[in-house]
Motif scaffolding. Structure first.
Motif, mmCIF file in Angstrom:
data_model
loop_
_atom_site.group_PDB
_atom_site.id
_atom_site.type_symbol
_atom_site.label_atom_id
_atom_site.label_comp_id
_atom_site.label_asym_id
_atom_site.label_seq_id
_atom_site.Cartn_x
_atom_site.Cartn_y
_atom_site.Cartn_z
ATOM 1 N N ASP A 1 0.835 -1.194 0.000
ATOM 2 C CA ASP A 1 0.000 0.000 0.000
ATOM 3 C C ASP A 1 0.878 1.254 0.000
ATOM 4 O OD1 ASP A 1 -2.542 1.199 0.021
ATOM 5 O OD2 ASP A 1 -2.367 1.572 2.176
ATOM 6 N N LEU A 2 1.958 1.220 0.753
ATOM 7 C CA LEU A 2 2.895 2.351 0.748
ATOM 8 C C LEU A 2 3.582 2.490 -0.606
ATOM 9 C CD1 LEU A 2 4.538 2.154 4.263
ATOM 10 C CD2 LEU A 2 2.998 3.895 3.389
ATOM 11 N N GLU A 3 3.827 1.371 -1.256
ATOM 12 C CA GLU A 3 4.406 1.442 -2.599
ATOM 13 C C GLU A 3 3.480 2.223 -3.519
ATOM 14 O OE1 GLU A 3 5.501 -1.357 -6.413
ATOM 15 O OE2 GLU A 3 4.587 -2.258 -4.646
ATOM 16 N N ALA A 4 2.195 1.926 -3.461
ATOM 17 C CA ALA A 4 1.236 2.658 -4.297
ATOM 18 C C ALA A 4 1.209 4.135 -3.906
ATOM 19 C CB ALA A 4 -0.145 2.039 -4.164
ATOM 20 N N ALA A 5 1.333 4.412 -2.629
ATOM 21 C CA ALA A 5 1.329 5.807 -2.174
ATOM 22 C C ALA A 5 2.559 6.558 -2.681
ATOM 23 C CB ALA A 5 1.265 5.862 -0.651
ATOM 24 N N PHE A 6 3.677 5.877 -2.851
ATOM 25 C CA PHE A 6 4.871 6.521 -3.395
ATOM 26 C C PHE A 6 4.823 6.620 -4.921
ATOM 27 C CE2 PHE A 6 7.306 5.211 0.538
ATOM 28 C CZ PHE A 6 7.410 6.497 1.001
ATOM 29 N N LEU A 7 4.142 5.689 -5.576
ATOM 30 C CA LEU A 7 4.126 5.677 -7.032
ATOM 31 C C LEU A 7 3.275 6.792 -7.631
ATOM 32 C CD1 LEU A 7 4.004 1.905 -7.986
ATOM 33 C CD2 LEU A 7 5.780 3.547 -8.522
#
Length: 124
Positions: free
Chosen positions: A77-83
């Motif tokens: 979920d954090l990956e999506a938030a950074f992407l």
């Protein structure tokens, strides 16, 4: 002597917020009781977790895999938030930002492959 009149707008705001929040909580409950929508049955009052009835003591420990799956969810979920912000400013940032993001995604893929290999994503 301290002039407290400057705090009056804050107190008015807090009174309105408290009034509206209690109205949003208690008004639907009162309307449900008056209109007959409040009809508790044994099925409605039964305890459940995630859609199914509890079958063990509530103080029993969860399986560790539950926590591993939750942590993996937070990581991706954090990956999506950074992407998303990166993708919006991608053309302005240049090649160094692209290389950095590819390294970040590569690290996440290595972590996903490891979690998949050790069976952290399998659920019984």
């Amino acid at each position: 002597m301290v002039d407290l009149s400057q705090y009056l707008p804050i107190l008015i705001f807090l009174a309105i917020a408290l009034g509206l929040s209690s109205l949003f909580v208690f008004l639907p409950m009162g309307v449900a009781r008056l209109t007959g929508a409040h009809n508790p049955t044994a099925e409605k009052l039964s305890e459940y977790e995630c859609g199914f009835p509890a079958f063990e003591d509530p103080r029993s420990q969860f399986d560790v895999r539950f926590y591993l799956l939750a942590i993996l969810f937070v990581v991706f979920d954090l990956e999506a938030a950074f992407l998303f912000p990166w993708a919006v400013t991608f053309t302005k940032l240049g090649w160094s930002a692209w290389i950095t993001m590819m390294i970040f995604i590569g690290e996440l893929l290595v972590g996903l492959a490891y979690a998949w290999k050790v069976g952290a994503l399998d659920w019984e």
